[in-house]
Structure formats: structure tokens, C-alpha cells
Design an enzyme around this catalytic site. Structure first.
Site, PDB file in Angstrom:
ATOM      1  N   ASP A  16     -30.409 -20.858 119.801  1.00 26.94           N
ATOM      2  CA  ASP A  16     -30.503 -20.783 118.344  1.00 26.94           C
ATOM      3  C   ASP A  16     -30.385 -19.333 117.867  1.00 26.94           C
ATOM      4  OD1 ASP A  16     -31.174 -21.161 115.644  1.00 26.94           O
ATOM      5  OD2 ASP A  16     -32.674 -22.669 116.115  1.00 26.94           O
ATOM      6  N   HIS A  18     -30.695 -18.513 114.425  1.00 32.40           N
ATOM      7  CA  HIS A  18     -31.223 -18.439 113.063  1.00 32.40           C
ATOM      8  C   HIS A  18     -32.307 -17.369 112.978  1.00 32.40           C
ATOM      9  CE1 HIS A  18     -29.341 -22.424 113.038  1.00 32.40           C
ATOM     10  NE2 HIS A  18     -29.137 -22.168 111.762  1.00 32.40           N
TER      11      HIS A  18
END
Length: 142
Positions: A16, A18
């Protein structure tokens, strides 16, 4: 503050990338008086565990937004135990599963995996801070 400052290891697990939520949590936790070790994005279980050992952390806070948190977090409690972090509080939050699923089911599965607290997408940092203070026994800290 009459108690030792509590140390948190935070980061975004797995593949990920983000970063925005992670930065928001970093600033909120720091302002709340925690010593925060921010590992950033694309963090492996091993990196969380090594950082927790090195910093003598009081808790590990894992974020995930890309939906694969359940896979990425599997075995985390066992890995912590094996590395001497028996009973370290594990927090997880964000968009941690694929698709729309009832949060109660998601929370039940993560707690069964050994996580102490599980937070749905969009949880306010203040909610997590209050839970951290409760679990870590922090009083009188803003």
C-alpha cells in the site's frame, strides 16, 4: 506529564502506498504527546516488529487503504510473540478488506487474529488516540 512518554510504531502495511492518512495520524499522535516512529508506506510485518523492538515501543498501529490489510496482517500477533513482543497492543484501521463488508464481521476477524482494536475507514484520529490512551493507561495527557 508524570508518566514516561509512550512510543508508537506506525505505518502502512504491505504494498500500500497511501501516505496521506499516515501523515495525518503521525501529526495527530505526536500532538497528543506520543513518541511516534513513522515507518511510512509499503511496510512489512518484519519492519513493524524490528522497529518496535529497537524503539521498545508500547504499541503498533497499522494502516491499510488498498483493501488487502486482512492478508497483510495475517500472522502478525504470532510474529510479535515469536520475537518477544508478547502482548504488545496491535491496532489496525482503514479500508482493511476488499469490498463492502459489515464492519462487525471485519472487526471480529481481526480480533480473532490478535488485534486489540480495529477501526473502520474514516475513523477520526481522536478516536484512535482515545483508544490508545485507554489501552496504554495514559492519563492527563492532552
Amino acid at each position: 506529564m508524570d508518566q514516561k512518554q509512550k512510543t508508537l510504531v506506525i505505518g502502512v502495511i504491505g504494498a500500500d502506498v497511501h501516505a496521506v492518512g499516515n501523515q495525518i495520524l503521525y501529526h495527530a499522535f505526536t500532538e497528543a504527546g506520543f513518541n511516534v516512529i513513522n515507518l511510512g508506506v509499503m511496510v512489512s510485518q518484519e519492519e513493524f516488529i524490528n522497529a518496535a523492538i529497537e524503539s521498545n515501543a508500547d504499541a503498533i498501529v497499522i494502516s491499510s487503504l488498498y483493501g488487502h490489510g486482512e492478508l497483510d496482517c495475517r500472522g502478525m500477533r504470532e510474529q510479535c510473540d515469536e520475537h518477544g513482543l508478547v502482548g504488545i497492543p496491535l491496532f489496525v484501521g482503514g479500508n482493511i478488506v476488499v469490498g463492502k463488508q459489515p464492519f462487525e464481521d471485519v472487526e471480529r476477524r481481526f480480533k480473532a487474529m490478535g488485534f486489540d482494536r480495529v477501526f473502520p475507514p474514516g475513523t477520526a484520529p481522536e478516536t484512535t488516540i482515545a483508544a490508545l490512551k485507554e489501552v496504554l493507561g495514559v492519563e492527563g495527557q492532552k
